[in-house]
Design a protein around this motif. Sequence first.
Motif, PDB file in Angstrom:
ATOM      1  N   GLY A  52       0.793  -1.228   0.000  1.00  0.00           N
ATOM      2  CA  GLY A  52       0.000   0.000   0.000  1.00  0.00           C
ATOM      3  C   GLY A  52       0.818   1.266   0.000  1.00  0.00           C
ATOM      4  O   GLY A  52       0.280   2.352   0.238  1.00  0.00           O
ATOM      5  N   ASN A  53       2.124   1.176  -0.268  1.00  0.00           N
ATOM      6  CA  ASN A  53       2.998   2.348  -0.288  1.00  0.00           C
ATOM      7  C   ASN A  53       3.643   2.492  -1.660  1.00  0.00           C
ATOM      8  O   ASN A  53       3.952   1.493  -2.326  1.00  0.00           O
ATOM      9  N   LEU A  54       3.831   3.759  -2.068  1.00  0.00           N
ATOM     10  CA  LEU A  54       4.562   4.039  -3.299  1.00  0.00           C
ATOM     11  C   LEU A  54       6.046   3.903  -2.985  1.00  0.00           C
ATOM     12  O   LEU A  54       6.613   4.685  -2.226  1.00  0.00           O
ATOM     13  N   CYS A  55       6.691   2.897  -3.579  1.00  0.00           N
ATOM     14  CA  CYS A  55       8.071   2.564  -3.215  1.00  0.00           C
ATOM     15  C   CYS A  55       9.096   3.054  -4.229  1.00  0.00           C
ATOM     16  O   CYS A  55      10.306   2.995  -3.969  1.00  0.00           O
ATOM     17  N   GLY A  56       8.630   3.503  -5.367  1.00  0.00           N
ATOM     18  CA  GLY A  56       9.559   3.994  -6.371  1.00  0.00           C
ATOM     19  C   GLY A  56       8.813   4.487  -7.592  1.00  0.00           C
ATOM     20  O   GLY A  56       7.783   3.920  -7.973  1.00  0.00           O
ATOM     21  N   SER A  57       9.292   5.546  -8.210  1.00  0.00           N
ATOM     22  CA  SER A  57       8.659   6.108  -9.399  1.00  0.00           C
ATOM     23  C   SER A  57       9.762   6.494 -10.384  1.00  0.00           C
ATOM     24  O   SER A  57      10.695   7.233 -10.023  1.00  0.00           O
ATOM     25  N   PHE A  58       9.628   5.972 -11.626  1.00  0.00           N
ATOM     26  CA  PHE A  58      10.697   6.150 -12.614  1.00  0.00           C
ATOM     27  C   PHE A  58      10.091   6.535 -13.967  1.00  0.00           C
ATOM     28  O   PHE A  58       8.934   6.208 -14.266  1.00  0.00           O
ATOM     29  N   SER A  59      10.887   7.202 -14.760  1.00  0.00           N
ATOM     30  CA  SER A  59      10.437   7.617 -16.085  1.00  0.00           C
ATOM     31  C   SER A  59      11.301   6.946 -17.160  1.00  0.00           C
ATOM     32  O   SER A  59      12.485   6.679 -16.941  1.00  0.00           O
ATOM     33  N   PHE A  60      10.668   6.690 -18.322  1.00  0.00           N
ATOM     34  CA  PHE A  60      11.415   6.177 -19.467  1.00  0.00           C
ATOM     35  C   PHE A  60      10.731   6.711 -20.734  1.00  0.00           C
ATOM     36  O   PHE A  60       9.585   7.160 -20.708  1.00  0.00           O
ATOM     37  N   GLU A  61      11.463   6.688 -21.849  1.00  0.00           N
ATOM     38  CA  GLU A  61      10.988   7.305 -23.085  1.00  0.00           C
ATOM     39  C   GLU A  61      10.946   6.280 -24.209  1.00  0.00           C
ATOM     40  O   GLU A  61      11.853   5.452 -24.346  1.00  0.00           O
ATOM     41  N   LEU A  62       9.893   6.341 -25.000  1.00  0.00           N
ATOM     42  CA  LEU A  62       9.768   5.525 -26.196  1.00  0.00           C
ATOM     43  C   LEU A  62       9.614   6.444 -27.391  1.00  0.00           C
ATOM     44  O   LEU A  62       8.741   7.316 -27.424  1.00  0.00           O
TER      45      LEU A  62
END
Length: 293
Positions: free
Chosen positions: A281-291
């Motif tokens: 129930g916790n946000l443990c990581g947030s990442f971005s990537f590009e296509l």
Amino acid sequence: METNKKLVIIAGVVVAMVVAALVYWNLRQHSQMQEMVEQLEFEKEELADEYEDLAIQFDGYQQMDIQNDSLQDRLAQEQQRVRDLLEELRITKVTDARRIAALKKELATVRAVMVGYVRQIDSLNQTNQRLTAENLQYRRQNEEITQANTQLSDANTQLTKVVTRAAMLEVGDFAMLPLNKRDRKTSLFNQIQKLQFSYTIRKNITCEPGEKIVYLSIRRPDGEVMQKSQDHLFKYENGMIPYSVKQAVEYAGEDLNSVMYWRVEEILQQGIYTADFFIDGNLCGSFSFELRK
């Protein structure tokens, strides 16, 4: 003849002296009586003033918050008694010295009674003041205890938050790899068949070990979450939010490396995507990537 004349003169002188003595005595008696009446009137006025002062004192005590019904009733009775005696004094003739003396005696009796009531009132007031002071002290102590409990509760809440934050898992070492139909890395946009997401759940000795469900939400450049089904939801904070992929892993408190896949069945958008990882129930990581093509 001469002798008789002398006797008559002597007798007249004696009678005149006797009359003068009687007149003087009557005048003296009248003067003394007048002084006595004036003295009685003065004493009566003084006695009336004393009764009025006593009545005023009773009025003052009647207006006090004595908080004793029995004592209040007795004060009211004595107050009425003073009023009755004062009225009787006003209609008593000034010459009725016996009744005035009796009323003076009654005044002394009422005063003695009042002294007893005053002592009781003072005792009640002292008791009330002591109880008020004790209640104030208890109230302050309760306020201090309440404040201490509030502070302790706040401290416990903060400690719980700290412990909860400490037990939260963290995801790192994120990488996204586009794959073709042969599960090989591809740089050709139109050949992407899978998106491979590799990640690491960081070491955390505070977190309770065991099976963990990892939810991955992939948000397209337009902000929509990529889903295979509208039923793919999980609880987060106070609501339900969508996820793209979920995975069960066995976590033992040490670094755990894992991989998740998204099978491309839709037309991919060009731009910046976001990958959000949720565990317990916790946000443990947030990442971005590009296509891009």
